[in-house]
Write an enzyme that holds these catalytic residues in place. Structure first.
Site, PDB file in Angstrom:
ATOM      1  NE  ARG A  73     139.744   2.369  65.863  1.00  0.00           N
ATOM      2  CZ  ARG A  73     140.543   2.295  64.178  1.00  0.00           C
ATOM      3  NH1 ARG A  73     141.311   0.740  64.253  1.00  0.00           N
ATOM      4  NH2 ARG A  73     141.320   2.828  64.412  1.00  0.00           N
ATOM      5  CG  ASP A 134     148.035   1.893  61.078  1.00  0.00           C
ATOM      6  OD1 ASP A 134     148.978   3.528  61.222  1.00  0.00           O
ATOM      7  OD2 ASP A 134     147.706   1.795  62.123  1.00  0.00           O
TER       8      ASP A 134
END
Ligand code: F6P
Length: 375
Positions: A73, A134
């Site tokens: 990330r 998502d």
């Protein structure tokens, strides 16, 4: 002159990443391009950790979960180096140029689209692919990873039915999705959850309890509650919105002390904490008189073999991406557009999010079959 392209995968891993790497790699190699992969997202690009992608490396990866390149990330402009957070954008740009890259393909979700756009603004030729379980990336019909995660979560709900039924219990199953409700809504509907709670529709606890009690009165002593990790009750949602507004204000004023305090308060709303879900389960127990249990599906939803739909989507997007590179098109995200693909300017993608509209056909269908959405 043959082109040199780089590929990286960033953000949370997602089923279909290897299918995308394979599609980009094989399409590029077939057009005489050279392909290099960067390890662990933007960090590998910063540290110049590369792997040459040849046909042998790309074979047998189509069905594999995760990403052969690794991911992280890390953000180019805010990277942990030693014990310091540093802006490593310039190092990244230098590495890109030293490797003589003609294009860099960044595969990721909303955060990656933003980071990729920042590099585009620094003059690198960037293309992106939308991946995330998502399904919240704007301007694409769908993201890859979503279909697999929805299958896994729906299968989990199927299995939870028999144990909930046998013990006359409520089972509250927490489903990923960050601040978007697609995964909980899709899996909840496909798995026949009795209650589905998503971030886009703040719920009223009493309404949820009443729906469960109504089932009980009809003689159905169990209920499955599919709750998105980002779902909030009405009062929680109100407080969250207020804190977000206050944060924006403090940022604008440059009030560091207030900003820090608000950020601490906002931690309570982090989707990485399941305390909301446990609280909900306990409250439902008290309000319905039924025993309740919590199941957190967590990272299980992101692992393992990608579905056929995700492999197909990743392959379509990856090959379209190489077509764009060959035609000299850059600065775009390759979006799914019905049966085809579309190159959308990255500038239009960033700063937007694909959330579930309250009047989306899935929402209407869920209501029609009697699913309680908590409002
Ligand atoms: O964005 C994908 C996602 O799985 C979200 O659904 C979830 O909130 C988050 O990543 C979890 O992040 P991590 O893998 O860093 O714990």
């Amino acid at each position: 002159m043959s082109k040199h392209i780089g590929i990286l995968t960033a953000g949370g891993d997602s089923p279909g990443l290897n299918a995308a790497i394979r599609a980009i790699g094989k399409s590029a190699l077939s057009q005489g391009m050279h392909v290099v992969g960067f390890r662990d997202g933007f960090r590998g690009l910063m540290e110049n950790r590369t792997v040459r992608l040849e046909l042998e490396t790309l074979s047998s990866i189509l069905t594999r979960g995760g990403t052969i390149l690794g991911t992280s990330r890390d953000k180019p402009h805010k990277m942990l180096v030693g014990s310091e957070i540093m802006d490593m954008t310039q190092v990244i740009c230098d590495n890109y140029r030293q490797l003589n890259l003609d294009a860099l393909v960044c595969i990721g979700g909303g955060g990656t689209q933003k980071n990729a756009y920042r590099l585009l603004q620094k003059g690198l030729n960037i293309l992106t692919l939308p991946k995330t379980i998502d399904n919240d990336v704007a301007l694409t019909d769908v993201t890859f990873g979503f279909s697999t995660a929805m299958e896994i979560a729906a299968e989990a709900i199927d299995r939870l039915h028999s144990t909930a039924h046998s013990h006359h219990r409520i089972i509250v199953v927490e489903i990923m999705g960050h601040n978007a409700g697609w995964l909980a809504l899709g899996a909840g509907m496909a798995g026949g959850a009795d209650v589905i709670l998503i971030p886009e529709i703040p719920y009223d606890l009493e309404t949820v309890a009443a729906a469960i009690r109504k089932r009980k009165q009809r003689g159905t002593n169990f209920s499955i509650v599919a709750v998105a990790e980002g779902a909030l009750c009405r009062s929680g949602h109100k407080r969250y919105v207020e804190l977000k507004a206050a944060k924006a204000q403090a940022k604008e004023k440059g009030d560091a002390k207030t900003l820090k305090r608000i950020e601490e308060d906002l931690m309570e709303f982090s989707t990485h904490r399941s305390n909301h879900t446990f609280r909900l389960s306990q409250e439902l127990e008290e309000l319905t008189g039924l025993e309740s249990r919590v199941t957190i599906l967590g990272h299980y939803q992101r692992g393992g073999t990608p579905s056929a739909a995700d492999r197909l989507l990743a392959t379509r997007l990856g090959s379209a991406c190489v077509d764009c590179i060959a035609r000299g098109i850059g600065g775009v995200m390759i979006a799914a557009d019905r049966d085809s693909t579309r190159a959308v300017p990255l500038s239009e993608v960033v700063g937007r999010k694909n959330l579930v509209p309250k009047d989306h056909p899935w929402v209407l269908a869920a209501r029609q079959v009697g699913t309680c959405l908590g409002d």
